[in-house]
Design a protein around this motif. Structure first.
Motif, mmCIF file in Angstrom:
data_model
loop_
_atom_site.group_PDB
_atom_site.id
_atom_site.type_symbol
_atom_site.label_atom_id
_atom_site.label_comp_id
_atom_site.label_asym_id
_atom_site.label_seq_id
_atom_site.Cartn_x
_atom_site.Cartn_y
_atom_site.Cartn_z
ATOM 1 N N LYS A 62 32.912 27.876 48.121
ATOM 2 C CA LYS A 62 33.690 29.080 48.431
ATOM 3 C C LYS A 62 35.168 28.738 48.587
ATOM 4 O O LYS A 62 36.043 29.472 48.115
ATOM 5 C CB LYS A 62 33.153 29.727 49.702
ATOM 6 N N LYS A 63 35.463 27.618 49.226
ATOM 7 C CA LYS A 63 36.854 27.200 49.394
ATOM 8 C C LYS A 63 37.503 26.916 48.045
ATOM 9 O O LYS A 63 38.640 27.311 47.793
ATOM 10 C CB LYS A 63 36.898 25.952 50.284
ATOM 11 N N ARG A 64 36.761 26.242 47.165
ATOM 12 C CA ARG A 64 37.293 25.971 45.820
ATOM 13 C C ARG A 64 37.540 27.260 45.050
ATOM 14 O O ARG A 64 38.539 27.393 44.342
ATOM 15 C CB ARG A 64 36.319 25.081 45.049
ATOM 16 N N LEU A 65 36.636 28.229 45.177
ATOM 17 C CA LEU A 65 36.796 29.515 44.501
ATOM 18 C C LEU A 65 38.049 30.235 44.999
ATOM 19 O O LEU A 65 38.831 30.768 44.198
ATOM 20 C CB LEU A 65 35.558 30.379 44.728
ATOM 21 N N ILE A 66 38.261 30.226 46.300
ATOM 22 C CA ILE A 66 39.451 30.877 46.863
ATOM 23 C C ILE A 66 40.712 30.174 46.379
ATOM 24 O O ILE A 66 41.717 30.827 46.051
ATOM 25 C CB ILE A 66 39.366 30.896 48.406
ATOM 26 N N MET A 67 40.693 28.854 46.321
ATOM 27 C CA MET A 67 41.860 28.106 45.837
ATOM 28 C C MET A 67 42.151 28.453 44.376
ATOM 29 O O MET A 67 43.313 28.621 43.997
ATOM 30 C CB MET A 67 41.616 26.593 45.989
ATOM 31 N N ARG A 68 41.095 28.590 43.547
ATOM 32 C CA ARG A 68 41.309 28.954 42.138
ATOM 33 C C ARG A 68 41.892 30.354 42.010
ATOM 34 O O ARG A 68 42.766 30.596 41.193
ATOM 35 C CB ARG A 68 39.983 28.868 41.370
ATOM 36 N N ILE A 69 41.408 31.269 42.817
ATOM 37 C CA ILE A 69 41.921 32.650 42.778
ATOM 38 C C ILE A 69 43.385 32.672 43.184
ATOM 39 O O ILE A 69 44.206 33.343 42.555
ATOM 40 C CB ILE A 69 41.073 33.564 43.686
ATOM 41 N N ASN A 70 43.741 31.916 44.236
ATOM 42 C CA ASN A 70 45.123 31.886 44.701
ATOM 43 C C ASN A 70 46.056 31.206 43.702
ATOM 44 O O ASN A 70 47.233 31.549 43.627
ATOM 45 C CB ASN A 70 45.219 31.180 46.063
#
Length: 172
Positions: A62-70
């Motif tokens: 989930k943290k990696r997904l949020i970083m990719r979105i940002n």
């Protein structure tokens, strides 16, 4: 030669463990708090370890997904999102403070009402005045001044001096 403390598998850090082993039937006989203290320093069961690992894995994904979105968003939008999140946090904190204030006021009002009822139910005026003096309806905020005017002060003193209850005759 003193024994070395137990080392953890990752990094060689100290890992606290129980000094003595307790059998399963002795563990069941322990009080819940004592068992909890003992089990706090034991390795968790296999299914618990697996569940903890799966949870850590989901959180990392989930943290990696949020970083990719940002990374895909422009910097202004990320700043705006951070400001919005901060504003939401401040609003939630203000609502929590307001709820606490309302609860505190409700508690104080209920307490004052109960004390007033107890004072009103006293069999004699002298007991009522004493209870009112000893147990104030609202807590003092370092305000120790005299709240009675001259007329009220004279009435209270006259009641206190009346040891036989001649001034006030309440029916029992």
């Amino acid at each position: 030669m003193p024994s070395l403390p137990p080392l953890d598998d990752d990094g060689g850090k100290f890992k606290p463990r129980n000094k003595k082993k307790v059998e399963q039937h002795d563990l069941k006989k322990m009080a819940p708090q004592q068992r909890s203290r003992y089990l706090a320093y034991e390795d968790p069961p296999k299914e618990v370890s697996e569940a903890m690992g799966a949870t850590k894995k989901r959180l990392l994904e989930k943290k990696r997904l949020i970083m990719r979105i940002n990374e895909d968003l422009p910097e202004e939008e990320v700043d705006e999102r951070d400001k919005h999140a901060k504003l939401i946090g401040q609003l939630k904190a203000a609502e929590a403070r307001n709820r606490l204030r309302i609860m505190r006021l409700r508690y104080q009002a209920n307490r004052a009402q109960e004390i007033s009822h107890l004072i009103a139910c006293q069999p004699t005026a002298l007991k009522a005045v004493r209870l009112q003096a000893l147990v104030p309806s609202y807590p003092d905020k370092d305000d120790r001044r005299d709240r009675l005017d001259k007329l009220e002060r004279v009435r209270v003193e006259r009641l206190l001096e009346d040891t036989q209850g001649l001034i006030t005759n309440r029916i029992h």
